[in-house]
Design a protein around this motif. Sequence first.
Motif, PDB file in Angstrom:
ATOM      1  N   GLU A 173      21.002  41.982  39.874  1.00 19.52           N
ATOM      2  CA  GLU A 173      21.617  42.719  38.776  1.00 19.52           C
ATOM      3  C   GLU A 173      22.729  43.653  39.222  1.00 19.52           C
ATOM      4  OE1 GLU A 173      18.737  44.654  36.369  1.00 19.52           O
ATOM      5  OE2 GLU A 173      17.458  42.899  36.239  1.00 19.52           O
ATOM      6  N   PHE A 174      22.621  44.146  40.423  1.00 17.14           N
ATOM      7  CA  PHE A 174      23.628  45.111  40.852  1.00 17.14           C
ATOM      8  C   PHE A 174      24.802  44.454  41.573  1.00 17.14           C
ATOM      9  CE2 PHE A 174      21.054  44.367  44.441  1.00 17.14           C
ATOM     10  CZ  PHE A 174      21.655  44.833  45.586  1.00 17.14           C
ATOM     11  N   TYR A 175      24.797  43.110  41.611  1.00 20.35           N
ATOM     12  CA  TYR A 175      25.875  42.408  42.308  1.00 20.35           C
ATOM     13  C   TYR A 175      27.228  42.671  41.649  1.00 20.35           C
ATOM     14  CZ  TYR A 175      28.151  38.726  44.973  1.00 20.35           C
ATOM     15  OH  TYR A 175      28.971  38.039  45.819  1.00 20.35           O
ATOM     16  N   THR A 176      27.237  42.697  40.332  1.00 19.65           N
ATOM     17  CA  THR A 176      28.477  42.978  39.605  1.00 19.65           C
ATOM     18  C   THR A 176      29.000  44.365  39.945  1.00 19.65           C
ATOM     19  OG1 THR A 176      27.755  41.572  37.779  1.00 19.65           O
ATOM     20  CG2 THR A 176      29.528  43.127  37.323  1.00 19.65           C
ATOM     21  N   THR A 177      28.071  45.310  40.072  1.00 21.57           N
ATOM     22  CA  THR A 177      28.461  46.672  40.429  1.00 21.57           C
ATOM     23  C   THR A 177      29.032  46.720  41.840  1.00 21.57           C
ATOM     24  OG1 THR A 177      26.656  47.472  39.038  1.00 21.57           O
ATOM     25  CG2 THR A 177      27.659  49.065  40.530  1.00 21.57           C
ATOM     26  N   LEU A 178      28.445  45.934  42.736  1.00 17.77           N
ATOM     27  CA  LEU A 178      28.962  45.860  44.103  1.00 17.77           C
ATOM     28  C   LEU A 178      30.413  45.382  44.104  1.00 17.77           C
ATOM     29  CD1 LEU A 178      26.032  44.270  46.136  1.00 17.77           C
ATOM     30  CD2 LEU A 178      27.122  46.452  46.632  1.00 17.77           C
ATOM     31  N   ASP A 179      30.671  44.330  43.349  1.00 21.37           N
ATOM     32  CA  ASP A 179      32.034  43.802  43.272  1.00 21.37           C
ATOM     33  C   ASP A 179      32.994  44.824  42.672  1.00 21.37           C
ATOM     34  OD1 ASP A 179      31.329  41.429  44.420  1.00 21.37           O
ATOM     35  OD2 ASP A 179      31.120  40.339  42.534  1.00 21.37           O
ATOM     36  N   ALA A 180      32.489  45.561  41.689  1.00 21.60           N
ATOM     37  CA  ALA A 180      33.337  46.564  41.036  1.00 21.60           C
ATOM     38  C   ALA A 180      33.731  47.663  42.015  1.00 21.60           C
ATOM     39  CB  ALA A 180      32.607  47.161  39.834  1.00 21.60           C
ATOM     40  N   VAL A 181      32.793  48.046  42.895  1.00 18.16           N
ATOM     41  CA  VAL A 181      33.098  49.074  43.898  1.00 18.16           C
ATOM     42  C   VAL A 181      34.209  48.589  44.823  1.00 18.16           C
ATOM     43  CG1 VAL A 181      32.188  50.347  45.893  1.00 18.16           C
ATOM     44  CG2 VAL A 181      30.794  50.075  43.834  1.00 18.16           C
ATOM     45  N   GLY A 182      34.209  47.294  45.130  1.00 19.59           N
ATOM     46  CA  GLY A 182      35.197  46.743  46.055  1.00 19.59           C
ATOM     47  C   GLY A 182      36.525  46.374  45.422  1.00 19.59           C
ATOM     48  N   ASN A 183      36.690  46.663  44.137  1.00 18.23           N
ATOM     49  CA  ASN A 183      37.951  46.353  43.459  1.00 18.23           C
ATOM     50  C   ASN A 183      38.716  47.652  43.202  1.00 18.23           C
ATOM     51  OD1 ASN A 183      40.048  45.559  41.822  1.00 18.23           O
ATOM     52  ND2 ASN A 183      38.797  44.264  40.499  1.00 18.23           N
ATOM     53  N   PRO A 184      39.801  47.897  43.938  1.00 18.41           N
ATOM     54  CA  PRO A 184      40.525  49.179  43.810  1.00 18.41           C
ATOM     55  C   PRO A 184      41.115  49.400  42.425  1.00 18.41           C
ATOM     56  CG  PRO A 184      41.819  47.600  45.057  1.00 18.41           C
ATOM     57  CD  PRO A 184      40.457  46.992  44.890  1.00 18.41           C
ATOM     58  N   MET A 185      41.337  48.316  41.693  1.00 16.34           N
ATOM     59  CA  MET A 185      41.931  48.455  40.369  1.00 16.34           C
ATOM     60  C   MET A 185      40.996  49.166  39.389  1.00 16.34           C
ATOM     61  SD  MET A 185      44.911  47.365  40.725  1.00 16.34           S
ATOM     62  CE  MET A 185      45.941  46.303  41.744  1.00 16.34           C
ATOM     63  N   ASN A 186      39.723  49.303  39.773  1.00 12.24           N
ATOM     64  CA  ASN A 186      38.768  50.005  38.914  1.00 12.24           C
ATOM     65  C   ASN A 186      38.830  51.518  39.093  1.00 12.24           C
ATOM     66  OD1 ASN A 186      37.682  47.618  37.814  1.00 12.24           O
ATOM     67  ND2 ASN A 186      36.330  47.352  39.577  1.00 12.24           N
ATOM     68  N   TYR A 187      39.627  51.982  40.055  1.00 17.70           N
ATOM     69  CA  TYR A 187      39.694  53.411  40.345  1.00 17.70           C
ATOM     70  C   TYR A 187      40.890  54.038  39.625  1.00 17.70           C
ATOM     71  CZ  TYR A 187      36.207  52.441  43.910  1.00 17.70           C
ATOM     72  OH  TYR A 187      35.066  52.057  44.559  1.00 17.70           O
ATOM     73  N   GLU A 188      40.685  55.235  39.177  1.00 17.29           N
ATOM     74  CA  GLU A 188      41.689  55.927  38.370  1.00 17.29           C
ATOM     75  C   GLU A 188      43.030  56.035  39.101  1.00 17.29           C
ATOM     76  OE1 GLU A 188      42.307  60.209  36.030  1.00 17.29           O
ATOM     77  OE2 GLU A 188      40.460  59.807  37.163  1.00 17.29           O
ATOM     78  N   GLY A 189      44.073  55.600  38.442  1.00 19.61           N
ATOM     79  CA  GLY A 189      45.426  55.744  38.960  1.00 19.61           C
ATOM     80  C   GLY A 189      45.876  54.639  39.894  1.00 19.61           C
ATOM     81  N   TYR A 190      44.957  53.811  40.368  1.00 15.58           N
ATOM     82  CA  TYR A 190      45.336  52.834  41.396  1.00 15.58           C
ATOM     83  C   TYR A 190      46.238  51.742  40.827  1.00 15.58           C
ATOM     84  CZ  TYR A 190      44.902  50.297  45.801  1.00 15.58           C
ATOM     85  OH  TYR A 190      45.179  49.698  47.004  1.00 15.58           O
ATOM     86  N   GLN A 191      45.899  51.255  39.654  1.00 18.66           N
ATOM     87  CA  GLN A 191      46.661  50.142  39.094  1.00 18.66           C
ATOM     88  C   GLN A 191      48.117  50.546  38.838  1.00 18.66           C
ATOM     89  OE1 GLN A 191      44.561  48.171  36.006  1.00 18.66           O
ATOM     90  NE2 GLN A 191      46.106  46.609  35.681  1.00 18.66           N
ATOM     91  N   GLU A 192      48.299  51.739  38.302  1.00 17.17           N
ATOM     92  CA  GLU A 192      49.662  52.219  38.038  1.00 17.17           C
ATOM     93  C   GLU A 192      50.420  52.414  39.348  1.00 17.17           C
ATOM     94  OE1 GLU A 192      51.938  56.011  35.915  1.00 17.17           O
ATOM     95  OE2 GLU A 192      49.754  55.781  35.756  1.00 17.17           O
ATOM     96  N   TRP A 193      49.739  53.013  40.321  1.00 20.69           N
ATOM     97  CA  TRP A 193      50.387  53.217  41.621  1.00 20.69           C
ATOM     98  C   TRP A 193      50.721  51.889  42.288  1.00 20.69           C
ATOM     99  CZ3 TRP A 193      48.593  51.389  46.285  1.00 20.69           C
ATOM    100  CH2 TRP A 193      49.341  51.763  47.415  1.00 20.69           C
TER     101      TRP A 193
END
Length: 398
Positions: free
Chosen positions: A132-152
């Motif tokens: 169940e937490f595999y999706t969360t693991l992937d989300a942690v490893g995706n920088p685009m999920n962090y505030e400001g990263y996608q715009e930068w």
Amino acid sequence: MKKIIFVVAAVIFSLNSANAQIYTENQNASVTEQVLKELNRERSLLSQNLEFRIKEIDSKITNLDESIKNSNSASEKVEKLLERVKYLEERQEEIDKNTVSVYKYNYSSAVLNLASMEREIKPLNLFNTSREFYTTLDAVGNPMNYEGYQEWFGKFKKYIAEEKEDDARLEALNHMLQVTGDLAKGTPFTGMFAGSLFDGISNFIGSLNRRDKELKEESMKMLKLTTSIAQFTHDKDLIETEWEAITKSLNELKELQNKAMEDNLVEILDIKKKDFTEKFTNETNAKKRTQYILDISKIAENKIVEERKTNPENWKQEYHDQMLAVQNLKIRFGMLTFRILENLEKYEKLIHKYESDPFLKDEMKNLRLKLDLVRNSFESTFNPQEYIKASNEMYIVE
């Protein structure tokens, strides 16, 4: 003699009331555990009867020996010696009955434990493929999920597009971004790609002048975030490699279990796999499963008796081999659940490692909650140490 009659009566009563006793057992116990407990209770009563019977015969033999010793009549000695031989034969018959009784229980235990694996492997397989937490693991490893990263990152990509013609490394990075796909889709920050990305971000920071102070500070922050994510992804992938090995072992175990089911239920006991799947594997009514597994145990016991009659010289061998094969399967299954539990512990260490990272600490809190749910669910279903212990103790020694 009264004791013997009492034990025999108790055995008969036990056989007649088996179902009622099983249904009133602890509801938390598995159907297989309940049935085996009942079968062992029956076998224990029969064993007590055997002990009384052998003691009675031994007493008669002792009396005969004393009588032969004190007799002066040759004909009387011959008569008593013949009687002694008769009692010795009766004694051996009782011992043989015990051997059959032990094999009946042990082979029933093998068949029932093998059957229970059919229901045990399914949730383990489900657990292994849908953590169940595999999706969360992937989300942690995706920088685009962090505030400001996608715009930068848009600004960074613009820099790459403008400067790639004059810098071979940026040209290579641009190519890799196109080949590996959009970071927003979860392209992992590992290997050569991560190294090229770090170089590109460093170049980008170095290209910024004093007027771009805010962007430079933001880029430094994003470089640190990217570094944390890349290292986290690397550590996570090491754990995921073990999941691949576990999945392979699980598939191998399933194949061996299928073969054992074919050898025992289909070939030896003449039970159709379709009927077994319908009446046990997919049956949701516990009472119906219990009755069906009881029926199978009786078929297994009768098969032992039948085999001893038709093949008195070598009736044990095939069943002994099958019992060992099933026991080995159970132990391997227990070891596999132990490996899964160990791998979950690795995630705990992974979270602990990054929970103080200023960029990942919030994600680690969320990840820990998901991990606790999965681990609690697993531990409530599987207890590796108890499972292995039970596997080692599943048979009675003669």
